[in-house]
Design an enzyme around this catalytic site. Structure first.
Site, PDB file in Angstrom:
ATOM      1  N   LYS A 166     -24.585   4.586 -11.697  1.00 31.27           N
ATOM      2  CA  LYS A 166     -23.956   5.911 -11.672  1.00 31.27           C
ATOM      3  C   LYS A 166     -22.603   5.774 -11.005  1.00 31.27           C
ATOM      4  O   LYS A 166     -22.507   5.230  -9.901  1.00 31.27           O
ATOM      5  CB  LYS A 166     -24.842   6.883 -10.892  1.00 31.27           C
ATOM      6  CG  LYS A 166     -24.282   8.283 -10.816  1.00 31.27           C
ATOM      7  CD  LYS A 166     -25.272   9.231 -10.161  1.00 31.27           C
ATOM      8  CE  LYS A 166     -25.081   9.286  -8.666  1.00 31.27           C
ATOM      9  NZ  LYS A 166     -25.955  10.297  -8.040  1.00 31.27           N
ATOM     10  N   LEU A 167     -21.568   6.263 -11.680  1.00 31.43           N
ATOM     11  CA  LEU A 167     -20.226   6.193 -11.097  1.00 31.43           C
ATOM     12  C   LEU A 167     -19.837   7.557 -10.549  1.00 31.43           C
ATOM     13  O   LEU A 167     -20.010   8.578 -11.214  1.00 31.43           O
ATOM     14  CB  LEU A 167     -19.182   5.793 -12.152  1.00 31.43           C
ATOM     15  CG  LEU A 167     -19.341   4.460 -12.873  1.00 31.43           C
ATOM     16  CD1 LEU A 167     -18.059   4.166 -13.670  1.00 31.43           C
ATOM     17  CD2 LEU A 167     -19.643   3.323 -11.918  1.00 31.43           C
ATOM     18  N   LYS A 168     -19.315   7.552  -9.348  1.00 27.92           N
ATOM     19  CA  LYS A 168     -18.728   8.767  -8.803  1.00 27.92           C
ATOM     20  C   LYS A 168     -17.390   8.985  -9.509  1.00 27.92           C
ATOM     21  O   LYS A 168     -16.601   8.032  -9.654  1.00 27.92           O
ATOM     22  CB  LYS A 168     -18.509   8.623  -7.294  1.00 27.92           C
ATOM     23  CG  LYS A 168     -19.812   8.508  -6.505  1.00 27.92           C
ATOM     24  CD  LYS A 168     -20.568   9.820  -6.489  1.00 27.92           C
ATOM     25  CE  LYS A 168     -21.765   9.759  -5.563  1.00 27.92           C
ATOM     26  NZ  LYS A 168     -22.518  11.033  -5.515  1.00 27.92           N
ATOM     27  N   ASP A 193     -21.178  11.147 -11.722  1.00 29.57           N
ATOM     28  CA  ASP A 193     -21.451  12.213 -10.746  1.00 29.57           C
ATOM     29  C   ASP A 193     -20.136  12.701 -10.163  1.00 29.57           C
ATOM     30  O   ASP A 193     -19.385  11.927  -9.574  1.00 29.57           O
ATOM     31  CB  ASP A 193     -22.356  11.678  -9.630  1.00 29.57           C
ATOM     32  CG  ASP A 193     -22.739  12.759  -8.633  1.00 29.57           C
ATOM     33  OD1 ASP A 193     -22.422  13.952  -8.875  1.00 29.57           O
ATOM     34  OD2 ASP A 193     -23.377  12.427  -7.619  1.00 29.57           O
ATOM     35  N   ASN A 195     -19.887  15.495  -8.019  1.00 31.15           N
ATOM     36  CA  ASN A 195     -20.044  16.236  -6.756  1.00 31.15           C
ATOM     37  C   ASN A 195     -19.155  17.494  -6.720  1.00 31.15           C
ATOM     38  O   ASN A 195     -18.535  17.814  -5.700  1.00 31.15           O
ATOM     39  CB  ASN A 195     -19.724  15.333  -5.552  1.00 31.15           C
ATOM     40  CG  ASN A 195     -20.768  14.258  -5.351  1.00 31.15           C
ATOM     41  OD1 ASN A 195     -20.508  13.076  -5.588  1.00 31.15           O
ATOM     42  ND2 ASN A 195     -21.965  14.628  -4.950  1.00 31.15           N
ATOM     43  N   GLU A 222     -23.235  14.674 -13.773  1.00 31.74           N
ATOM     44  CA  GLU A 222     -23.906  15.407 -12.712  1.00 31.74           C
ATOM     45  C   GLU A 222     -22.930  16.300 -11.960  1.00 31.74           C
ATOM     46  O   GLU A 222     -21.862  15.852 -11.542  1.00 31.74           O
ATOM     47  CB  GLU A 222     -24.496  14.346 -11.766  1.00 31.74           C
ATOM     48  CG  GLU A 222     -25.421  14.873 -10.729  1.00 31.74           C
ATOM     49  CD  GLU A 222     -25.857  13.745  -9.796  1.00 31.74           C
ATOM     50  OE1 GLU A 222     -25.644  12.552 -10.106  1.00 31.74           O
ATOM     51  OE2 GLU A 222     -26.386  14.055  -8.731  1.00 31.74           O
ATOM     52  N   ASP A 247     -27.227  18.939  -9.320  1.00 24.12           N
ATOM     53  CA  ASP A 247     -27.683  18.355  -8.065  1.00 24.12           C
ATOM     54  C   ASP A 247     -27.503  19.416  -6.972  1.00 24.12           C
ATOM     55  O   ASP A 247     -28.430  20.185  -6.683  1.00 24.12           O
ATOM     56  CB  ASP A 247     -26.855  17.086  -7.785  1.00 24.12           C
ATOM     57  CG  ASP A 247     -27.192  16.398  -6.473  1.00 24.12           C
ATOM     58  OD1 ASP A 247     -28.087  16.877  -5.750  1.00 24.12           O
ATOM     59  OD2 ASP A 247     -26.554  15.379  -6.135  1.00 24.12           O
ATOM     60  N   LYS A 271     -33.947  15.886  -5.405  1.00 24.14           N
ATOM     61  CA  LYS A 271     -33.798  15.318  -4.062  1.00 24.14           C
ATOM     62  C   LYS A 271     -34.662  16.155  -3.131  1.00 24.14           C
ATOM     63  O   LYS A 271     -34.417  17.355  -2.956  1.00 24.14           O
ATOM     64  CB  LYS A 271     -32.341  15.401  -3.591  1.00 24.14           C
ATOM     65  CG  LYS A 271     -31.391  14.439  -4.276  1.00 24.14           C
ATOM     66  CD  LYS A 271     -29.972  14.617  -3.765  1.00 24.14           C
ATOM     67  CE  LYS A 271     -29.026  13.609  -4.420  1.00 24.14           C
ATOM     68  NZ  LYS A 271     -27.603  13.928  -4.146  1.00 24.14           N
TER      69      LYS A 271
HETATM   70 MG    MG Z   1     -25.071  13.945  -6.992  1.00 26.81          MG
END
Ligand code: MG
Length: 378
Positions: A166-168, A193, A195, A222, A247, A271
């Site tokens: 998974k790459l930010k 992802d 954020n 995400e 998320d 989570k």
């Molecule tokens: Mg996340």
């Protein structure tokens, strides 16, 4: 303060040590015959050092725990994990802190009962299926200084056997790195992802920008927009082909139901900390299974204490996408608990022992603990 092998950076901030609040629960029993037994278990609060992922952060979790959570739990004489959330209902939010207490009690109880956490969570689930023996491992790769550094990092993990990366991402660091990783590793399960980082450019621009990722066969993207923007995510999901996963926006089974009802996402990141505990996480797993929505287990750069519990959770059957479940060496030279090793095929075995199944390393705890306090029940 557990040192990381390499500083971690995402749109949710950066840090070079994992400053975690750990909860140890000690349950003392006395039988009618006078025999005494003592059980202990551990839980990890997933709050990050600063309030950059959500409003929770480590020092705030300590504060709310000492001022509100512990007094409530001790005065209610809570001795079972199932009673933690109801006993703390008067305290709003702070789900990551609450989850750490639930996890510690759950671990202690299950160690006492000789029951694996994976088996116990499967027994709570409506799925009626036994837990998997192993879970697919995955790594999350933080924001990097350059494309070269990113490719070196992905190459290392792919070489170690991880099959999912998974790459930010953030505006300006998205189609180029993802495209290059996809070109070099066409078989890799690849996720992105954000954020929430695309909230800053507005939903319309975010849609146009993220549509550029449609050709990269991503498993999902995400949390592109803000944590409170379910409608924005629904609009975005209609503009792009990549499945949208949420998320930060999902903090309870009710919020997951709302997101699915309006079409804000088609994949769910589970989570336990964000949801307030592993028991709520099982309910989210079951809701998503009922709706045919795949889930995966997200990570918060936890030590082995938190990651072992996550491995147990991810052994439930609807965790069909590989999660942020990495071996101890991914983040740490010296982890707090283990073993959590990467096995051939890119998997991690669900630990065999009771509770979360890992052994906490007292020397590592001594070396990295910066503060500890003990609260007797009476
Ligand atoms: Mg996340």
């Amino acid at each position: 303060m557990v040192p990381l092998r390499k500083p971690w950076a995402s749109a949710a901030g950066s840090f070079s040590d994992r400053d975690s609040l750990l909860v140890r629960a000690v349950l003392r029993y006395e039988s009618d015959a006078g025999d005494r037994a003592e059980l202990d278990g551990w839980g990890e609060c997933t709050a990050l050092p600063g309030p950059t992922f959500s409003s929770e952060y480590t020092a705030g979790a300590v504060e709310v725990s000492e001022r509100y959570l512990l007094p409530a739990l001790l005065s209610a004489k809570v001795a079972t994990a199932a009673d933690v959330t109801p006993s703390l209902a008067a305290v709003k939010g702070h789900k990551m802190a609450k989850s750490a207490f639930e996890a510690a009690l759950l671990d202690a109880e299950l160690r006492g009962a000789g029951l694996r956490m994976a088996d116990f969570l499967a027994s709570l689930s409506r799925s009626g299926q036994p837990p998997k023996a192993a879970v697919a491992a995955g790594v999350a790769v933080g924001l990097q200084g350059s494309l070269g550094e990113l490719l070196d990092e992905v190459e290392r993990y792919a070489g170690e056997g991880y099959r999912r990366v998974k790459l930010k991402i953030a505006p300006g660091w998205d189609d180029k790195p993802l495209g290059e990783v996809r070109r070099r590793w066409p078989e890799l399960v690849l996720l992105a992802d954000a954020n929430g980082a695309y909230a800053s450019i507005g939903p319309a621009h975010a849609g146009a920008r993220l549509a550029r990722l449609d050709g990269f066969a991503l498993a999902c993207i995400e949390q592109p927009l803000g944590e409170d923007d379910l409608v924005g995510h629904r609009e975005l999901a209609r503009q792009i082909q990549t499945p949208v996963c949420l998320d930060e926006a999902l903090t309870s089974v009710a919020s997951v139901r709302a997101a699915l009802d309006i079409g804000a996402c088609s994949v769910v990141n589970v989570k336990a900390g964000r949801l307030g505990g592993y028991l709520e996480a099982v309910r989210v797993h079951d809701l998503c299974a009922d709706r045919g929505v795949p889930v995966w287990c997200g990570g918060m750069v936890e030590t082995g204490i938190g990651r072992a519990a996550n491995v147990a959770l991810a052994s439930l059957p609807n965790f069909t996408l590989p999660g942020d479940l990495s071996a101890s060496g991914r983040f740490f030279e010296q982890d707090l608990a283990g073993p959590l090793d990467l096995l051939p095929g890119g998997i991690i075995s669900v630990p065999d022992g009771p509770g979360s199944g890992v052994t906490v390393d007292p020397a590592a705890l001594r070396a990295f603990a910066t503060w500890r306090r003990w609260y007797p029940a009476s």
